[in-house]
Motif scaffolding. Structure first.
Motif, PDB file in Angstrom:
ATOM      1  N   SER A 196     -30.221 -12.309 -39.811  1.00  0.00           N
ATOM      2  CA  SER A 196     -28.938 -11.840 -40.103  1.00  0.00           C
ATOM      3  C   SER A 196     -28.958 -10.147 -39.715  1.00  0.00           C
ATOM      4  CB  SER A 196     -28.596 -11.955 -41.389  1.00  0.00           C
ATOM      5  OG  SER A 196     -28.746 -13.379 -41.673  1.00  0.00           O
ATOM      6  N   VAL A 197     -29.983  -9.788 -38.820  1.00  0.00           N
ATOM      7  CA  VAL A 197     -29.759  -8.469 -38.572  1.00  0.00           C
ATOM      8  C   VAL A 197     -29.846  -8.260 -37.037  1.00  0.00           C
ATOM      9  CG1 VAL A 197     -30.550  -6.115 -38.427  1.00  0.00           C
ATOM     10  CG2 VAL A 197     -31.241  -7.617 -40.417  1.00  0.00           C
ATOM     11  N   LEU A 198     -28.746  -7.878 -36.356  1.00  0.00           N
ATOM     12  CA  LEU A 198     -28.453  -7.815 -34.748  1.00  0.00           C
ATOM     13  C   LEU A 198     -29.031  -6.561 -34.635  1.00  0.00           C
ATOM     14  CD1 LEU A 198     -27.068  -9.335 -32.441  1.00  0.00           C
ATOM     15  CD2 LEU A 198     -25.323  -7.457 -32.754  1.00  0.00           C
ATOM     16  N   HIS A 199     -30.168  -6.597 -33.443  1.00  0.00           N
ATOM     17  CA  HIS A 199     -30.469  -5.175 -33.054  1.00  0.00           C
ATOM     18  C   HIS A 199     -29.931  -5.046 -31.683  1.00  0.00           C
ATOM     19  CE1 HIS A 199     -33.812  -2.286 -32.690  1.00  0.00           C
ATOM     20  NE2 HIS A 199     -33.800  -2.649 -31.390  1.00  0.00           N
ATOM     21  N   LEU A 200     -29.424  -3.964 -31.539  1.00  0.00           N
ATOM     22  CA  LEU A 200     -28.700  -3.528 -30.214  1.00  0.00           C
ATOM     23  C   LEU A 200     -29.919  -2.754 -29.533  1.00  0.00           C
ATOM     24  CD1 LEU A 200     -25.254  -2.223 -31.061  1.00  0.00           C
ATOM     25  CD2 LEU A 200     -26.018  -4.413 -29.965  1.00  0.00           C
ATOM     26  N   VAL A 201     -30.636  -3.410 -28.615  1.00  0.00           N
ATOM     27  CA  VAL A 201     -31.795  -3.087 -27.685  1.00  0.00           C
ATOM     28  C   VAL A 201     -31.562  -1.890 -27.023  1.00  0.00           C
ATOM     29  CG1 VAL A 201     -33.648  -3.829 -26.231  1.00  0.00           C
ATOM     30  CG2 VAL A 201     -32.828  -5.393 -27.936  1.00  0.00           C
ATOM     31  N   LEU A 202     -30.501  -2.282 -26.292  1.00  0.00           N
ATOM     32  CA  LEU A 202     -30.065  -1.113 -25.400  1.00  0.00           C
ATOM     33  C   LEU A 202     -28.649  -1.087 -25.329  1.00  0.00           C
ATOM     34  CD1 LEU A 202     -32.172  -2.155 -22.070  1.00  0.00           C
ATOM     35  CD2 LEU A 202     -32.469  -0.125 -23.298  1.00  0.00           C
ATOM     36  N   VAL A 203     -28.241   0.219 -25.248  1.00  0.00           N
ATOM     37  CA  VAL A 203     -26.769   0.719 -24.974  1.00  0.00           C
ATOM     38  C   VAL A 203     -26.685   1.617 -23.766  1.00  0.00           C
ATOM     39  CG1 VAL A 203     -24.714   1.637 -25.990  1.00  0.00           C
ATOM     40  CG2 VAL A 203     -26.067  -0.038 -27.475  1.00  0.00           C
ATOM     41  N   GLY A 204     -25.970   1.460 -22.728  1.00  0.00           N
ATOM     42  CA  GLY A 204     -25.786   2.280 -21.836  1.00  0.00           C
ATOM     43  C   GLY A 204     -24.376   2.605 -21.100  1.00  0.00           C
ATOM     44  N   THR A 205     -24.227   3.752 -20.730  1.00  0.00           N
ATOM     45  CA  THR A 205     -23.111   4.041 -19.693  1.00  0.00           C
ATOM     46  C   THR A 205     -23.444   4.757 -18.648  1.00  0.00           C
ATOM     47  OG1 THR A 205     -21.844   3.704 -21.736  1.00  0.00           O
ATOM     48  CG2 THR A 205     -20.739   4.762 -19.840  1.00  0.00           C
ATOM     49  N   ARG A 206     -22.899   4.225 -17.588  1.00  0.00           N
ATOM     50  CA  ARG A 206     -23.313   5.230 -16.223  1.00  0.00           C
ATOM     51  C   ARG A 206     -22.574   6.593 -16.355  1.00  0.00           C
ATOM     52  NH1 ARG A 206     -24.408   2.965 -11.350  1.00  0.00           N
ATOM     53  NH2 ARG A 206     -24.446   0.620 -11.287  1.00  0.00           N
ATOM     54  N   PRO A 207     -23.309   7.713 -15.977  1.00  0.00           N
ATOM     55  CA  PRO A 207     -22.765   8.841 -16.294  1.00  0.00           C
ATOM     56  C   PRO A 207     -21.165   9.128 -15.743  1.00  0.00           C
ATOM     57  CG  PRO A 207     -24.869   9.287 -15.458  1.00  0.00           C
ATOM     58  CD  PRO A 207     -24.574   7.573 -15.399  1.00  0.00           C
ATOM     59  N   GLU A 208     -20.634   8.433 -14.670  1.00  0.00           N
ATOM     60  CA  GLU A 208     -19.555   8.670 -14.141  1.00  0.00           C
ATOM     61  C   GLU A 208     -18.468   7.920 -14.771  1.00  0.00           C
ATOM     62  OE1 GLU A 208     -21.507   5.520 -11.596  1.00  0.00           O
ATOM     63  OE2 GLU A 208     -21.950   7.173 -12.502  1.00  0.00           O
ATOM     64  N   ALA A 209     -18.811   7.003 -15.815  1.00  0.00           N
ATOM     65  CA  ALA A 209     -17.935   6.287 -16.742  1.00  0.00           C
ATOM     66  C   ALA A 209     -18.037   6.837 -18.047  1.00  0.00           C
ATOM     67  CB  ALA A 209     -18.518   4.840 -16.613  1.00  0.00           C
ATOM     68  N   ARG A 210     -18.713   7.835 -18.328  1.00  0.00           N
ATOM     69  CA  ARG A 210     -18.718   8.252 -19.800  1.00  0.00           C
ATOM     70  C   ARG A 210     -17.428   9.033 -20.046  1.00  0.00           C
ATOM     71  NH1 ARG A 210     -24.872  10.586 -19.173  1.00  0.00           N
ATOM     72  NH2 ARG A 210     -25.922   8.612 -19.375  1.00  0.00           N
ATOM     73  N   GLY A 211     -17.206   8.966 -21.399  1.00  0.00           N
ATOM     74  CA  GLY A 211     -16.084   9.699 -21.961  1.00  0.00           C
ATOM     75  C   GLY A 211     -14.679   8.753 -21.698  1.00  0.00           C
ATOM     76  N   ARG A 212     -14.974   7.664 -21.421  1.00  0.00           N
ATOM     77  CA  ARG A 212     -13.753   6.556 -21.214  1.00  0.00           C
ATOM     78  C   ARG A 212     -13.723   5.629 -22.297  1.00  0.00           C
ATOM     79  NH1 ARG A 212     -14.422   5.269 -15.032  1.00  0.00           N
ATOM     80  NH2 ARG A 212     -13.610   3.261 -15.654  1.00  0.00           N
ATOM     81  N   GLY A 213     -14.648   5.551 -23.325  1.00  0.00           N
ATOM     82  CA  GLY A 213     -14.667   4.682 -24.378  1.00  0.00           C
ATOM     83  C   GLY A 213     -15.413   3.389 -24.280  1.00  0.00           C
ATOM     84  N   ILE A 214     -16.160   3.359 -23.093  1.00  0.00           N
ATOM     85  CA  ILE A 214     -16.964   2.211 -22.622  1.00  0.00           C
ATOM     86  C   ILE A 214     -18.151   1.767 -23.578  1.00  0.00           C
ATOM     87  CG2 ILE A 214     -18.368   1.111 -20.708  1.00  0.00           C
ATOM     88  CD1 ILE A 214     -16.486   2.634 -18.810  1.00  0.00           C
ATOM     89  N   ALA A 215     -18.641   2.733 -23.869  1.00  0.00           N
ATOM     90  CA  ALA A 215     -19.874   2.391 -25.096  1.00  0.00           C
ATOM     91  C   ALA A 215     -19.356   1.871 -26.170  1.00  0.00           C
ATOM     92  CB  ALA A 215     -20.816   3.799 -25.133  1.00  0.00           C
ATOM     93  N   ARG A 216     -18.248   2.746 -26.629  1.00  0.00           N
ATOM     94  CA  ARG A 216     -17.635   1.987 -27.988  1.00  0.00           C
ATOM     95  C   ARG A 216     -17.150   0.867 -27.942  1.00  0.00           C
ATOM     96  NH1 ARG A 216     -15.507   4.662 -32.228  1.00  0.00           N
ATOM     97  NH2 ARG A 216     -16.129   6.847 -31.432  1.00  0.00           N
ATOM     98  N   ALA A 217     -16.603   0.437 -26.709  1.00  0.00           N
ATOM     99  CA  ALA A 217     -15.904  -0.991 -26.665  1.00  0.00           C
ATOM    100  C   ALA A 217     -16.930  -1.993 -26.402  1.00  0.00           C
ATOM    101  CB  ALA A 217     -15.051  -1.020 -25.031  1.00  0.00           C
ATOM    102  N   VAL A 218     -18.105  -1.516 -25.620  1.00  0.00           N
ATOM    103  CA  VAL A 218     -19.200  -2.818 -25.810  1.00  0.00           C
ATOM    104  C   VAL A 218     -19.937  -2.939 -26.925  1.00  0.00           C
ATOM    105  CG1 VAL A 218     -19.413  -2.772 -22.913  1.00  0.00           C
ATOM    106  CG2 VAL A 218     -20.959  -1.084 -24.626  1.00  0.00           C
TER     107      VAL A 218
END
Length: 133
Positions: free
Chosen positions: A57-79
């Protein structure tokens, strides 16, 4: 590769092999239905959240990543939000992830803004070994 770009500025990070990606994606602990990938119109991966389950019952987010050129656009928050919604729909009770406390990207602030709280802090000490004279 999106991961190599996303973690290029992360201390000690190396690009995982194709075999390691296969393990993360196909292991019995992998939770692909709770993982998320953001792509641009050309199909380039901009960001991702790879999920697994190591504790019931515990979801583990193993990896979260965003390409540098896409940072600041809310992509990490969205995924991450997509992964958390899918986890809630599947009946998960909690989610967890690890973050480098010295993250240059401010990942800790993002996770806290999404409701994650610090549960445990750890440190790794390292010392080069020199041959005796």
């Amino acid at each position: 590769m999106a991961h190599a770009a996303a973690f290029a500025d992360h201390w000690g990070s190396t690009a995982p092999s194709s075999e390691q990606w296969a393990v993360w994606w196909s292991a019995h602990t992998a939770r692909t239905a709770q993982s998320a990938v953001a792509v641009d119109p050309e199909g380039t991966v901009l960001g991702y959240a790879v999920a697994s389950e190591h504790k019931p019952s515990v979801l583990h987010l193993v990896l979260v990543g965003t390409r540098p050129e896409a940072r600041g656009r809310g992509i990490a928050r969205a995924v991450i939000a997509r992964s958390l919604r899918a986890a809630a729909d599947a009946g998960y009770q909690r989610a967890e992830l690890e973050v480098d406390s010295e993250s240059l990207t401010g990942a800790g602030r993002l996770y806290e803004s999404l409701g994650f709280t610090v549960h445990q802090v750890s440190a790794t000490y390292e010392k080069p070994i020199t041959p005796p004279e």
